[in-house]
Design a protein around this motif. Sequence first.
Motif, PDB file in Angstrom:
ATOM      1  N   ASN A 127       0.843  -1.195   0.000  1.00 15.77           N
ATOM      2  CA  ASN A 127       0.000   0.000   0.000  1.00 15.77           C
ATOM      3  C   ASN A 127       0.880   1.248   0.000  1.00 15.77           C
ATOM      4  O   ASN A 127       1.409   1.650   1.031  1.00 15.77           O
ATOM      5  CB  ASN A 127      -0.922   0.001   1.222  1.00 15.77           C
ATOM      6  N   VAL A 186     -12.215  -4.748   2.349  1.00 16.04           N
ATOM      7  CA  VAL A 186     -10.771  -4.780   2.074  1.00 16.04           C
ATOM      8  C   VAL A 186     -10.197  -6.170   2.307  1.00 16.04           C
ATOM      9  O   VAL A 186      -9.094  -6.487   1.858  1.00 16.04           O
ATOM     10  CB  VAL A 186     -10.017  -3.751   2.954  1.00 16.04           C
ATOM     11  N   VAL A 243      -6.311   2.429   3.860  1.00 15.01           N
ATOM     12  CA  VAL A 243      -7.616   2.104   3.293  1.00 15.01           C
ATOM     13  C   VAL A 243      -8.417   1.332   4.327  1.00 15.01           C
ATOM     14  O   VAL A 243      -7.922   0.372   4.924  1.00 15.01           O
ATOM     15  CB  VAL A 243      -7.463   1.276   2.003  1.00 15.01           C
ATOM     16  N   LEU A 267     -11.251   7.003  -4.497  1.00 14.56           N
ATOM     17  CA  LEU A 267     -11.736   6.662  -3.167  1.00 14.56           C
ATOM     18  C   LEU A 267     -11.989   7.946  -2.382  1.00 14.56           C
ATOM     19  O   LEU A 267     -11.171   8.878  -2.432  1.00 14.56           O
ATOM     20  CB  LEU A 267     -10.721   5.797  -2.412  1.00 14.56           C
ATOM     21  N   THR A 321     -11.735  10.165   0.621  1.00  9.66           N
ATOM     22  CA  THR A 321     -10.681  10.226   1.630  1.00  9.66           C
ATOM     23  C   THR A 321     -11.037  11.273   2.685  1.00  9.66           C
ATOM     24  O   THR A 321     -11.491  12.370   2.352  1.00  9.66           O
ATOM     25  CB  THR A 321      -9.332  10.583   0.984  1.00  9.66           C
ATOM     26  N   ASP A 336     -12.572  -0.165   5.536  1.00 13.75           N
ATOM     27  CA  ASP A 336     -13.967  -0.413   5.161  1.00 13.75           C
ATOM     28  C   ASP A 336     -14.822   0.795   5.550  1.00 13.75           C
ATOM     29  O   ASP A 336     -14.785   1.236   6.709  1.00 13.75           O
ATOM     30  CB  ASP A 336     -14.498  -1.653   5.879  1.00 13.75           C
ATOM     31  N   TYR A 345      -6.619   5.975  -7.449  1.00 11.81           N
ATOM     32  CA  TYR A 345      -5.823   4.811  -7.065  1.00 11.81           C
ATOM     33  C   TYR A 345      -5.848   3.779  -8.188  1.00 11.81           C
ATOM     34  O   TYR A 345      -6.708   3.806  -9.070  1.00 11.81           O
ATOM     35  CB  TYR A 345      -6.360   4.188  -5.777  1.00 11.81           C
ATOM     36  N   SER A 403     -13.360   2.514   1.582  1.00 17.08           N
ATOM     37  CA  SER A 403     -13.673   1.565   0.525  1.00 17.08           C
ATOM     38  C   SER A 403     -15.067   1.001   0.731  1.00 17.08           C
ATOM     39  O   SER A 403     -15.394   0.505   1.822  1.00 17.08           O
ATOM     40  CB  SER A 403     -12.644   0.418   0.532  1.00 17.08           C
ATOM     41  N   ARG A 404     -15.895   1.069  -0.308  1.00 14.58           N
ATOM     42  CA  ARG A 404     -17.237   0.506  -0.230  1.00 14.58           C
ATOM     43  C   ARG A 404     -17.214  -1.019  -0.338  1.00 14.58           C
ATOM     44  O   ARG A 404     -18.179  -1.684   0.021  1.00 14.58           O
ATOM     45  CB  ARG A 404     -18.112   1.096  -1.335  1.00 14.58           C
ATOM     46  N   GLU A 405     -16.119  -1.558  -0.836  1.00 13.16           N
ATOM     47  CA  GLU A 405     -15.951  -3.004  -0.891  1.00 13.16           C
ATOM     48  C   GLU A 405     -15.121  -3.453   0.308  1.00 13.16           C
ATOM     49  O   GLU A 405     -14.316  -2.688   0.853  1.00 13.16           O
ATOM     50  CB  GLU A 405     -15.251  -3.411  -2.188  1.00 13.16           C
TER      51      GLU A 405
END
Length: 287
Positions: free
Chosen positions: A189, A270, A202, A239, A241, A204, A229, A266-268
């Motif tokens: 990262n 991690v 990053v 994303l 931030t 969730d 990103y 992050s909507r997904e």
Amino acid sequence: MGLTYFVSRIQKGYGGLFLYCEVYLDVLFLTNLWIDYLILMLTNRLQKRTPGRIRCFLGGAIGAFGVCLLLLLPIRKSLAILLPAHMVTSTLMVKIGCKIKDFGSMIRCMVTLYLVTFLWGGMFFALYQTPAALHLRTFLFLSTISYEVLRAAIWLYRQQKRHRDHYCDVTLYAKDKSKKVRGLYDTGNQLKDPLSGKPVSVIDAAVVENLFASPPEYNETLKPHYVPYRAVGTDRGVLLTITIESMTVDINGVRQTITAPVLALSREKVSFTQHYQLILNPNLIDS
């Protein structure tokens, strides 16, 4: 046929019966050379030393020669003689086989050597439980199996340790609220905030949303903005931030407080396995 050395003695109390046993010096040397070589290899592996196979072989040869020499010397084999002789031989083995240059390393390698010897012996006798005479080929086979089992155990231990070391406990702080999450220390990262120049971690989005009274994208105190990103499977994305008050990171027994960390939401998930909720930027810790 081996070179035979006869150890003779009188068995008292049984009519002066003359007994002897045959010791083949070449077999004795070979077996001890192989054992000492394997033990030195494991010792170096545990101590993360890389002196090479040739040095381990030379160290093993010194150990095997010491055993044969002690057997041949016409001296009484008492504990007062055997213990110092064994210590001297082991010290020379470690000195050469582990390429020791300082006293501290010598002590660590000596302790490791005796530990490995104990474990190897236990593994060997666990594999060999037959009371019959042990053939040389069987001995070499079982000793090698014992070595491979211990080497695999060392590898598994280090993999587990490395796996544990990559995880950390993170506590997020926003005004009067806090949230504990599990973090992953990920050297991959390298996300950086183009506005502030700070490293970005990053997380969730669902984990932190309950920290704020309003949605983060509408909370001006969090300085919301978007950061581009790239990731595996995503050539280009953005994303949301935010910047929170602070967070503490507990990693390897050390706690570090980071002021005004930048978090990308992050909507997904991690983590597909949900073992962690935050991917920590390594520059936060290494800087």
